[in-house]
Design a protein around this motif. Structure first.
Motif, short mmCIF file in Angstrom:
data_model
loop_
_atom_site.label_atom_id
_atom_site.label_comp_id
_atom_site.label_asym_id
_atom_site.label_seq_id
_atom_site.Cartn_x
_atom_site.Cartn_y
_atom_site.Cartn_z
N THR A 40 0.85 -1.19 0.00
CA THR A 40 0.00 0.00 0.00
C THR A 40 0.88 1.24 0.00
O THR A 40 1.76 1.38 0.85
N LEU A 41 0.64 2.12 -0.95
CA LEU A 41 1.34 3.39 -1.03
C LEU A 41 0.41 4.46 -0.48
O LEU A 41 -0.68 4.67 -1.00
N ALA A 42 0.84 5.12 0.60
CA ALA A 42 0.00 6.11 1.26
C ALA A 42 0.80 7.36 1.54
O ALA A 42 1.99 7.30 1.85
N ILE A 43 0.13 8.48 1.44
CA ILE A 43 0.71 9.78 1.79
C ILE A 43 -0.26 10.46 2.74
O ILE A 43 -1.45 10.60 2.43
N ALA A 44 0.24 10.86 3.91
CA ALA A 44 -0.57 11.54 4.94
C ALA A 44 -1.79 10.71 5.31
O ALA A 44 -2.91 11.21 5.38
N ASP A 45 -1.58 9.41 5.52
CA ASP A 45 -2.63 8.47 5.90
C ASP A 45 -3.76 8.37 4.87
O ASP A 45 -4.89 8.03 5.20
N VAL A 46 -3.46 8.69 3.62
CA VAL A 46 -4.42 8.52 2.53
C VAL A 46 -3.85 7.46 1.59
O VAL A 46 -2.78 7.66 1.00
N ASP A 47 -4.56 6.34 1.48
CA ASP A 47 -4.11 5.26 0.60
C ASP A 47 -4.27 5.68 -0.86
O ASP A 47 -5.38 5.99 -1.31
#
Length: 70
Positions: A40-47
């Motif tokens: 899973t690639l996530a930035i700022a807890d957004v998948d």
């Protein structure tokens, strides 16, 4: 030669003995193994991206034969 550790006997389940990489590979190919995982690639807890992977590793002789019953 690279070795791994595997249980040696039913007498002492905590005892480990060295196993040759060739023997381990032979056992895996004879019976087959399924490898699975999730990325899973996530930035700022957004998948943003989720990838599920599955791979079957076995020799051709270990796979069940399919009959053409058409």
């Amino acid at each position: 030669m690279t070795t791994s550790l595997a249980p040696s006997s039913a007498d002492d389940p905590l005892a480990y003995r060295p196993v040759a990489l060739v023997d381990l590979l032979d056992r895996v190919l004879a019976t087959g193994v399924v490898i699975s995982g999730d990325i899973t690639l996530a930035i700022a807890d957004v998948d943003l991206v989720r990838i599920s992977l599955r791979a079957l590793v076995a020799s051709v002789g270990a796979l069940p034969q399919q009959e053409d019953g058409a």
